[in-house]
Design a protein around this motif. Structure first.
Motif, PDB file in Angstrom:
ATOM      1  N   GLU A 105      25.356  15.224  31.586  1.00 49.43           N
ATOM      2  CA  GLU A 105      26.379  14.830  32.553  1.00 49.43           C
ATOM      3  C   GLU A 105      27.706  14.524  31.855  1.00 49.43           C
ATOM      4  O   GLU A 105      28.765  14.577  32.477  1.00 49.43           O
ATOM      5  CB  GLU A 105      25.914  13.594  33.330  1.00 49.43           C
ATOM      6  CG  GLU A 105      24.728  13.843  34.246  1.00 49.43           C
ATOM      7  CD  GLU A 105      24.287  12.573  34.949  1.00 49.43           C
ATOM      8  OE1 GLU A 105      25.104  11.630  35.027  1.00 49.43           O
ATOM      9  OE2 GLU A 105      23.142  12.517  35.411  1.00 49.43           O
ATOM     10  N   ARG A 106      27.632  14.213  30.567  1.00 53.53           N
ATOM     11  CA  ARG A 106      28.852  13.880  29.835  1.00 53.53           C
ATOM     12  C   ARG A 106      29.311  14.991  28.898  1.00 53.53           C
ATOM     13  O   ARG A 106      30.497  15.233  28.744  1.00 53.53           O
ATOM     14  CB  ARG A 106      28.634  12.602  29.015  1.00 53.53           C
ATOM     15  CG  ARG A 106      29.878  12.214  28.226  1.00 53.53           C
ATOM     16  CD  ARG A 106      29.724  10.957  27.437  1.00 53.53           C
ATOM     17  NE  ARG A 106      30.982  10.604  26.788  1.00 53.53           N
ATOM     18  CZ  ARG A 106      31.116   9.669  25.881  1.00 53.53           C
ATOM     19  NH1 ARG A 106      30.064   8.961  25.501  1.00 53.53           N
ATOM     20  NH2 ARG A 106      32.292   9.412  25.333  1.00 53.53           N
ATOM     21  N   TYR A 107      28.363  15.660  28.243  1.00 56.82           N
ATOM     22  CA  TYR A 107      28.705  16.622  27.204  1.00 56.82           C
ATOM     23  C   TYR A 107      28.535  18.065  27.686  1.00 56.82           C
ATOM     24  O   TYR A 107      27.578  18.380  28.411  1.00 56.82           O
ATOM     25  CB  TYR A 107      27.820  16.413  25.969  1.00 56.82           C
ATOM     26  CG  TYR A 107      28.006  15.053  25.319  1.00 56.82           C
ATOM     27  CD1 TYR A 107      29.138  14.761  24.568  1.00 56.82           C
ATOM     28  CD2 TYR A 107      27.033  14.061  25.462  1.00 56.82           C
ATOM     29  CE1 TYR A 107      29.304  13.518  23.977  1.00 56.82           C
ATOM     30  CE2 TYR A 107      27.185  12.810  24.877  1.00 56.82           C
ATOM     31  CZ  TYR A 107      28.326  12.551  24.133  1.00 56.82           C
ATOM     32  OH  TYR A 107      28.490  11.319  23.559  1.00 56.82           O
ATOM     33  N   SER A 134      28.786   5.653  29.124  1.00 57.06           N
ATOM     34  CA  SER A 134      28.773   6.790  28.201  1.00 57.06           C
ATOM     35  C   SER A 134      27.530   7.665  28.345  1.00 57.06           C
ATOM     36  O   SER A 134      27.338   8.597  27.570  1.00 57.06           O
ATOM     37  CB  SER A 134      28.880   6.298  26.751  1.00 57.06           C
ATOM     38  OG  SER A 134      27.747   5.515  26.402  1.00 57.06           O
ATOM     39  N   LYS A 135      26.675   7.347  29.319  1.00 62.65           N
ATOM     40  CA  LYS A 135      25.504   8.143  29.716  1.00 62.65           C
ATOM     41  C   LYS A 135      24.289   8.011  28.807  1.00 62.65           C
ATOM     42  O   LYS A 135      23.160   8.161  29.268  1.00 62.65           O
ATOM     43  CB  LYS A 135      25.879   9.630  29.856  1.00 62.65           C
ATOM     44  CG  LYS A 135      26.860   9.906  30.987  1.00 62.65           C
ATOM     45  CD  LYS A 135      26.330   9.417  32.319  1.00 62.65           C
ATOM     46  CE  LYS A 135      27.304   9.650  33.459  1.00 62.65           C
ATOM     47  NZ  LYS A 135      26.775   9.127  34.744  1.00 62.65           N
TER      48      LYS A 135
END
Length: 248
Positions: A105-107, A134-135
């Protein structure tokens, strides 16, 4: 009788012990747990050394209702908390598909390298603790909660954990100003009050500031009557001592 729910906090990281990082989590967690009716009974700080982490986890999780840990769940080689928790519980560890999905979801795919995937390594049987910042997730296994060391992330995780926790009676705190009296003057009387009231904890806390010197006496307990009675006894003691010191 009120249920007593207890906790310990394990701070993990060489950077805390060397002073490079100034811990901001102990006070926050202590106040947070006190506010919801959990007694924080012990705090330990250990280095990034497997044997010491494993030993501390096993000692503390067996002694208290809950153990909270902070630090050591990042992407670098010295982030070994997850592996140590797995070893303490005697379970395997590997990339958890749920954790990988959170990281995605972040990277972007090309950003999710082996180092970042280390943050998806979760002990078998653990439940994840979401990380809305930051997930990279924390996790719970047994009565152990593993959280990030970054204060803002830890605080967000703690908010998510709190509704799942068993809690007991909340601590009642009375603070009394010992205006104009030094500790040495009221120490004996305070000791007698404390001995006569075992259901409460009584502490004396001097402090210095630009405005001068002050003493505060703090009465803590979970029985409202015991706290009120002890606080009244302290106020009576201070009033009597101040009267004895009044000018002729």
């Amino acid at each position: 009788m009120a249920v007593s729910v207890t906790a310990a906090l394990l701070i993990i990281g060489d950077e805390i012990l060397t002073g490079r990082t100034k811990d901001k989590n102990i006070g926050y967690i202590a106040e947070y747990l006190t506010g919801i009716g959990i007694d924080l009974r012990e705090v330990r700080v250990v280095p990034d050394v497997e044997e010491e982490i494993v030993a501390a986890v096993n000692a503390l999780r067996g002694r208290y209702t809950y153990l909270f840990t902070t630090g050591g769940i990042g992407p670098t080689h010295d982030d070994i908390t997850a592996d140590c928790i797995a070893k303490a519980f005697g379970v395997g560890i590997g990339q958890d598909p749920r954790a990988v999905a959170m990281l995605r979801e972040r990277y972007q795919p090309h950003e999710l390298n082996e180092a970042r995937l280390r943050m998806a390594r979760i002990p078998e049987g653990a439940d994840l603790i979401e990380n809305p910042i930051s997930k990279a997730p924390g996790f719970r296994i047994g009565n152990v909660f593993v959280m990030a060391g970054v204060p803002s992330i830890m605080q967000a995780m703690l908010d998510l954990i709190a509704p799942t926790l068993q809690t007991g009676a909340r601590m009642i705190i009375e603070t009394i100003e010992a205006e104009g009296l030094a500790e040495g003057i009221y120490a004996e009387g305070l000791s007698q009050i404390a001995a006569s009231n075992p259901a409460v904890s009584i502490g004396s806390y001097p402090s210095f500031s630009t405005s001068g010197f002050r003493n505060q006496i703090v009465v803590r307990g979970k029985d409202p009557d015991a706290v009120a009675g002890s606080a009244a006894a302290v106020r009576e003691l201070l009033g009597r001592l101040k009267g004895d010191r009044a000018p002729l």
